[in-house]
Design a protein around this motif. Structure first.
Motif, PDB file in Angstrom:
ATOM      1  N   THR A 138       0.827  -1.204   0.000  1.00  9.87           N
ATOM      2  CA  THR A 138       0.000   0.000   0.000  1.00  9.87           C
ATOM      3  C   THR A 138       0.862   1.254   0.000  1.00  9.87           C
ATOM      4  N   ASP A 139       0.557   2.159  -0.921  1.00 12.07           N
ATOM      5  CA  ASP A 139       1.290   3.428  -0.980  1.00 12.07           C
ATOM      6  C   ASP A 139       1.121   4.220   0.309  1.00 12.07           C
ATOM      7  N   ALA A 140      -0.107   4.223   0.855  1.00  5.73           N
ATOM      8  CA  ALA A 140      -0.360   4.970   2.081  1.00  5.73           C
ATOM      9  C   ALA A 140       0.436   4.398   3.244  1.00  5.73           C
ATOM     10  N   GLY A 141       0.539   3.070   3.320  1.00  4.64           N
ATOM     11  CA  GLY A 141       1.317   2.449   4.383  1.00  4.64           C
ATOM     12  C   GLY A 141       2.788   2.807   4.285  1.00  4.64           C
ATOM     13  N   ILE A 142       3.317   2.804   3.081  1.00  8.69           N
ATOM     14  CA  ILE A 142       4.723   3.153   2.867  1.00  8.69           C
ATOM     15  C   ILE A 142       4.979   4.596   3.277  1.00  8.69           C
ATOM     16  N   GLU A 143       4.078   5.493   2.888  1.00  9.87           N
ATOM     17  CA  GLU A 143       4.229   6.904   3.238  1.00  9.87           C
ATOM     18  C   GLU A 143       4.172   7.105   4.740  1.00  9.87           C
ATOM     19  N   LYS A 144       3.277   6.387   5.413  1.00  8.74           N
ATOM     20  CA  LYS A 144       3.168   6.541   6.862  1.00  8.74           C
ATOM     21  C   LYS A 144       4.385   5.936   7.573  1.00  8.74           C
ATOM     22  N   THR A 145       4.965   4.896   7.002  1.00 11.92           N
ATOM     23  CA  THR A 145       6.199   4.332   7.558  1.00 11.92           C
ATOM     24  C   THR A 145       7.311   5.365   7.472  1.00 11.92           C
ATOM     25  N   ARG A 146       7.451   6.003   6.324  1.00  7.10           N
ATOM     26  CA  ARG A 146       8.483   7.034   6.158  1.00  7.10           C
ATOM     27  C   ARG A 146       8.255   8.183   7.136  1.00  7.10           C
ATOM     28  N   ARG A 147       7.005   8.587   7.273  1.00  7.56           N
ATOM     29  CA  ARG A 147       6.682   9.702   8.164  1.00  7.56           C
ATOM     30  C   ARG A 147       7.019   9.368   9.611  1.00  7.56           C
ATOM     31  N   LEU A 148       6.648   8.162  10.036  1.00  7.09           N
ATOM     32  CA  LEU A 148       6.919   7.759  11.410  1.00  7.09           C
ATOM     33  C   LEU A 148       8.422   7.655  11.659  1.00  7.09           C
TER      34      LEU A 148
END
Length: 284
Positions: A138-148
């Motif tokens: 999931t693109d959203a999951g990847i983005e949230k991983t980077r953000r965290l």
């Protein structure tokens, strides 16, 4: 891009067969330079060579080209990941502490989080000193991983990959996965776990869990169409040649869908032991 997928897959499946570029070239009656160019995505094989390439590497042409049939979303949580909040929270899974106990980062250790979701476990490992890579579909999951990771001040090498397509071509010390393996189709399990085991360093560990079906537990309310059944003992069977450091079958309450329900789960920690002299079961 198709060329990049094909390049990666030829390289992965060639190595899985134990073939050098020269040996593959000889079997195809072409130059080793041609194979090298394929794997570097400089050129693509002629279409007439694909059947022979498929036969030698023992994978379908579709799989070589990176086509794994998915007519529906892989996970029902894709939409949930689009929110600002972390659907699964930011506290690590309890299995993360087992990794710390079994293989503490007293030296440089490479860890792969398979199906990292929103990244809470991957970031926890990075905070504790592991060299962490992680992937999710999931693109959203990847983005949230980077953000965290950014918010926490650590680095996680996070990338997008399909669990059914992705194969390792580099070695890790630790492979971790929680709440994801039910997305692996039964026909792919042996191949995927053989790949994960092969690209694990000596004395490395796998810490994994998988939902198992029990007749006394009602099916989950989410009705995931891309989830597949596992049986008790099935995960352990893939590790019959490894040292099982820990294993349990647990039943727990869940409210992920807003409807209280229960799950049964097999948890497992296994170690790749090549000889008794190099086994670290006593911490020596």
């Amino acid at each position: 891009m198709l060329k990049d997928k094909l390049a990666r897959n030829i390289s992965i499946y060639r190595k899985e067969k134990g073939l050098t570029q020269e040996e593959l070239a000889q079997l195809l009656r072409i130059s080793s330079q041609a194979v090298s160019k394929w794997e570097n995505a400089q050129t693509m094989p002629d279409i007439s060579l694909l059947p022979s390439l498929s036969r030698i590497l023992e994978v379908s042409v579709d799989k070589l080209l990176g086509y794994v049939a998915q007519d529906k979303r892989i996970t029902i949580y894709e939409d949930e990941y689009l929110t600002e909040e972390y659907y699964w929270g930011t506290e690590p899974n309890t299995a993360c502490y087992q990794v710390l106990q079994l293989m503490p980062p007293t030296k440089h250790l490479k860890l792969l989080d398979v199906g990292c979701g929103e990244g809470k476990d991957a970031v926890f490992f990075a905070r504790n000193g592991y060299d962490v890579s992680a992937f999710d579909l999931t693109d959203a999951g990847i983005e949230k991983t980077r953000r965290l990771a950014d918010q926490t001040g650590v680095h996680v090498n996070v990338f997008k990959a399909d669990l059914l397509e992705f194969r390792l071509d580099t070695h890790y010390d630790i492979i971790f996965s929680s709440g994801v393996l039910h997305y692996i189709k039964p026909d792919y399990r042996e191949e995927i776990f053989d790949n994960y085991k092969r690209f694990t360093n000596d004395n490395g560990i796998h810490v994994l869990n998988v939902f198992v079906n029990k007749p006394f537990i009602a099916p989950p309310p989410e009705k995931e169409t891309n989830a597949y059944k596992w049986r008790s003992g099935e995960l352990l069977a893939h590790y019959h040649d490894w040292l099982i450091r820990d294993s349990a079958e647990i039943v727990f309450d869940c409210n992920s869908s807003g409807i209280p329900h229960k799950h049964a789960m097999t948890t497992m920690a296994a170690q790749k032991v090549t000889s008794l002299g190099s086994c670290h079961v006593c911490g020596n």
